[in-house]
Enzyme design. Structure first.
Site, short mmCIF file in Angstrom:
data_model
loop_
_atom_site.label_atom_id
_atom_site.label_comp_id
_atom_site.label_asym_id
_atom_site.label_seq_id
_atom_site.Cartn_x
_atom_site.Cartn_y
_atom_site.Cartn_z
N HIS A 10 44.32 6.62 -31.24
CA HIS A 10 44.62 4.89 -32.15
C HIS A 10 44.11 3.75 -30.49
O HIS A 10 43.81 2.90 -30.94
CB HIS A 10 46.34 5.21 -31.49
CG HIS A 10 46.17 5.67 -33.18
ND1 HIS A 10 46.79 4.61 -34.82
CD2 HIS A 10 47.07 6.71 -33.34
CE1 HIS A 10 47.11 5.68 -35.60
NE2 HIS A 10 47.05 6.96 -34.74
N LYS A 22 43.46 -8.89 -28.10
CA LYS A 22 43.77 -9.48 -29.15
C LYS A 22 43.69 -10.76 -28.92
O LYS A 22 43.68 -11.61 -30.26
CB LYS A 22 45.43 -9.37 -29.68
CG LYS A 22 45.34 -7.54 -29.70
CD LYS A 22 46.34 -7.19 -29.96
CE LYS A 22 47.50 -6.00 -30.12
NZ LYS A 22 46.77 -5.33 -31.19
#
Ligand code: C3B
Length: 838
Positions: A373, A570
């Site tokens: 992931h 992010k």
């Protein structure tokens, strides 16, 4: 047909209080539970009593389906998927179960007849936050899809007593509060105290040759705990399949207590008990940053040992031939957190069930598959050898043995290539020695996948390159998906109704059917209804914002939303740079005609991640200035919603106009929030990262706001020596924005507070905010200008939803079933309920 009914019993379905679904039966069952389960009469019942009485009413209907599923699987010895995950971020059960049972409206009606509002009861539920973010939520979406597709499955996880912390914002800073989610009980789980399994830690091993001449190893542990099973039924959408989510809680083994007690060491015994129970006390709140803590390794091993022992136990109930174990079970490793399973299954098969090594290894490799992931190096799990060896001495021996045999094969494939050998080795021999969990997972699995097309490609080129070159046939991509049941039907009833009125309800199970909305994008009447639904959702969110943080926002402004864990990659702070840019423009030109804009943020930072916490402080500090500056005059609003979680997501996604997916290209493995936004009609502003790439491909480049450097461009930038200070010095607006932060404009004159953020941007800028700044600001401007053309915007919104069918978790699970798990659906018939009620 399988049935719980003995031969000769009547087979007429009757409407009984535990299984019936009419409004009247539901109402009566609810009152009955309020009285006999909660022990309350209506005049004194609290909201929580009402919630619990309703939860038990719904649970009865679930249990009927669950028992039928369990019985069917057992009778047929069905091939079963086991999803092993340290996290399951389920979100509240009640609403979702009502949707999946098809009982939402009936229950709302029954509650109304009782003088109660279903929405108030739904709000009572504490959500089980047994996960950090994307990875745990994916596991929950996959459990929903497995059941909906009628695939026999068990989710194995940990029953943390405290889930992900609750976030409060005090003076702009994140404060963590323990999440006591079990405080008022959990009506959705059933404790199984009779299913307890021993788990060993520490100690040493010795070997001997048994009387049949076999080499045997015995592990004498220093500590033993037991895992107790807690079961939660996971029902599919409008099917009878209810699968099992089995979470384990650690407890001291009684006999150990007594031993100490008998020798007079009462406190020692109690301490032992406390230490054992600590194993499942708390979820580690780091999403993509490794913390090499011993207790974390104990948690991981505890989960794996309980899960595998349980599978073997279930297997032996029906067959004594363990050599076919992998025909019954296929096990998916959700990242490397459960990778120790590879060594544990070997230990169980070889040491405890006396299978020869080669046979056990064959079974093991055919059992496991591994999903990666993340590419972030700081998230790749590795355990220092001394720690690993002292906690799991037998597993270390097994890993050495696996590694030796594996490296022999590598030597054959690449004679003389010592560097490759060192990179592939499960043991990292550089400086301190470590066990590399990703290497263990790769060696012990028959399939390895990434979670979006780009991510899977990058995996093959970077972190798993050597494994790819060695065994390319093991690799594939499985792009993530999300369940439309929770993320559309439950959270956005207005949009669901509108869509179903036009194309029927099939799309809820076959999300590709949303394509049938495409022609309606040109239909003015439909567009008006679409717009009205969005507006209503925005009004509702605006009310919530007012009530929660006391900021008034205008529902006709563009709702531009960024919700996810806070992390530098992010780039929440890139969004802040744009906000300050707009603010600066308004200060320069107070009469500037800009699109009224509401920026909404939400997300938790790992408690030890200082920079991430400082980003939260920065957002709140900018909000304080912008929201109160008279020059801005309400044209810009900035909101930080505290305690972003699944429940909050359900409020936020349906109300978004613009979805912020602005990670540095190459860093976000997939993202799933991006899918939830687009499925609820938001347009995306994003980079070519993770699943954004595929979303843009599906919805069309013309319906997606793309900005920023690509992975290749960024690689080129770094190759040439990235100099962020040059970018800042050559871009007057960017420089002013950075200076405005530095000079204390947002920190009451404090010039030190945000220095770590700004200085990093000037000097290093690992995540390339400055390289993408201008492109982002331009793209934002283009998006907000387009927002003024509501006709065009709504059309793009409809087309986005119409083309998002690929991103259902049902599609993802179908791909796993076909390519990796080789498992078929098993239809569960519903047995006669009158027999059960007798
Ligand atoms: C996340 C990734 O960051 C996301 O890109 C991805 O969509 C999800 O997993 C699901 O695949 N992730 C996470 O939440 N926690 C980790 N430890 C690693 C990845």
């Amino acid at each position: 047909m399988t049935s719980l009914i003995p031969p000769g019993c009547p087979t007429v379905l009757t409407e009984d209080d535990r299984t019936g679904t009419s409004v009247e039966t539901l109402r009566r069952a609810f009152m009955d539970n309020l009285f006999f389960v909660q022990g309350r009469f209506p005049e004194v019942a609290t909201k929580n009593d009402h919630y619990l009485a309703l939860a038990y009413t719904v649970r009865d209907r679930l249990l009927l389906r669950w028992l039928n599923s369990a019985k069917t699987y057992r009778d047929q010895f069905s091939r079963t998927v086991c999803y092993l995950s340290a996290e399951f971020l389920l979100g509240p059960h009640l609403g979702n179960n009502l949707i999946n049972l098809g009982l939402y409206d009936a229950v709302a009606e029954a509650m109304q007849q009782t003088g109660l509002d279903l929405n108030v009861l739904l709000d009572q539920e504490e959500e089980p936050g047994l996960g950090n973010g994307g990875l745990g939520r994916l596991a929950a979406c996959y459990m929903d899809s497995l059941a909906t597709l009628e695939i026999p499955a068990i989710g194995y996880g940990i029953r943390y007593e405290y889930g992900i912390f609750d976030q409060e914002i005090r003076d702009g800073w994140q404060v963590e509060i323990t999440d006591k989610w079990l405080r008022y009980g959990n009506p959705w789980e059933i404790a199984r105290p009779e299913i307890t399994l021993p788990v060993k830690f520490g100690g040493s091993t010795y070997s001997y040759t048994d009387d049949q001449g076999r080499y045997r190893v015995v592990w004498q542990p220093h500590q033993m705990v037991q895992g107790i099973a807690y079961d939660t039924p996971i029902l599919g959408y409008k099917v009878n399949t209810a699968n099992l989510l089995r979470l384990w809680r650690a407890e001291a083994i009684e006999s150990f207590d007594f031993q100490a007690f008998n020798t007079g060491d009462y406190y020692g015994a109690v301490n032992e008990k406390i230490a054992s129970e600590n194993i499942t006390k708390v979820l580690y709140p780091n999403d993509e940053q490794l913390q090499g803590k011993e207790l974390r390794l104990m948690q991981q091993y505890f989960l794996c040992s309980c899960a595998l022992q349980d599978m073997i136990r279930l297997y032996l109930q029906c067959s004594s031939d363990l050599t076919r174990f992998h025909h019954k079970f296929t096990v998916q490793l959700n990242d490397t957190h459960p990778a120790i399973s590879v060594a544990e299954l070997m230990r169980l098969l070889v040491d405890e069930h006396l299978l020869p090594w080669d046979t056990a290894w064959d079974i093991t490799r055919q059992t496991f598959a591994y999903t990666n992931h993340t590419l972030l190096p700081e998230a790749l799990e590795k355990w220092p050898l001394p720690l690993f060896g002292s906690l799991l001495p037998r597993h270390l021996q097994i890993i050495y043995e696996i590694n030796q045999r594996f490296l022999d094969q590598v030597r054959l494939a690449y004679p003389g290539d010592q560097e490759r050998l060192a990179r592939l080795s499960i043991i990292d021999e550089s400086e301190c020695r470590y066990v590399r969990m990703a290497n263990l997972a790769c060696v012990g699995s028959h399939a390895i996948n990434g979670v979006a097309a780009l991510h899977s490609e990058l995996l093959k080129q970077t972190v798993l390159r050597d494994f790819y070159e060695l065994t390319p046939e093991k690799f594939s991509n499985k792009t993530n998906g999300v369940t439309p049941r929770r993320w559309m039907v439950l959270s956005n009833p207005g949009l669901t109704r509108l869509i179903s009125n036009h194309i029927g309800e099939d799309w809820i199970k076959h999300l590709d059917q949303l394509r049938r909305l495409e022609p309606l994008a040109e239909d003015a009447g439909f567009a008006a209804e679409w717009h009205a639904v969005k507006h209503k959702n925005k009004v509702r969110l605006a009310e919530y914002i007012q009530q929660r943080v006391g900021i008034s926002v205008d529902p006709s402004s563009i709702f531009d939303i960024l919700v996810k864990r806070i992390h530098e990659y992010k780039r929440q702070h890139l969004c802040v740079l744009n906000i300050i840019t707009l603010y600066q423009r308004l200060k320069d030109h107070p009469n500037l005609d800009i699109t009224p804009h509401t920026f909404i943020f939400g997300g938790k930072a790992a408690p030890g991640y200082y920079k991430a916490k400082l980003i939260i402080k920065l957002i709140n500090s900018v909000a304080e200035v912008v929201n109160t500056d008279p020059t801005v005059a309400d044209r810009l609003k900035v909101v930080f919603l505290p305690d972003y979680n699944v429940t909050c997501g359900q409020r936020v996604y349906p109300a978004a106009d613009l979805s912020e997916q602005i990670s540095t290209a190459g860093y976000e493995a997939s993202g799933t929030g991006n899918m939830k936004f687009a499925l609820n009609g938001a347009l995306t502003i994003g980079t070519l990262d993770g699943a954004n790439v595929e979303i843009r491909e599906e919805v069309g480049a013309e319906n997606f706001f793309l900005f920023g450097n690509t992975v290749e461009q960024l690689q080129e930038i770094w190759r040439n020596g990235y100099r962020p200070w040059e970018i800042a010095n050559n871009n007057p607006m960017l420089k002013r924005v950075l200076d405005l932060i530095s000079c204390g404009h947002f920190s009451h004159g404090d010039t030190e507070l945000f220095r770590p953020i700004v200085e990093h941007l000037w000097q290093n800028d690992r995540y390339c905010l400055l390289a993408d700044y201008q492109s982002y600001v331009d793209c934002q401007e283009q998006a907000t200008r387009l927002y003024r053309d509501q006709k065009q915007w709504v059309k793009m919104s409809i087309l986005n939803v119409a083309r998002m069918g690929k991103f259902s978790s049902d599609r993802a699970i179908r791909e796993y079933c076909e390519d990796i798990w080789r498992v078929q659906p098993v239809h569960v018939p519903l047995a006669d309920t009158s027999y059960i009620a007798q």
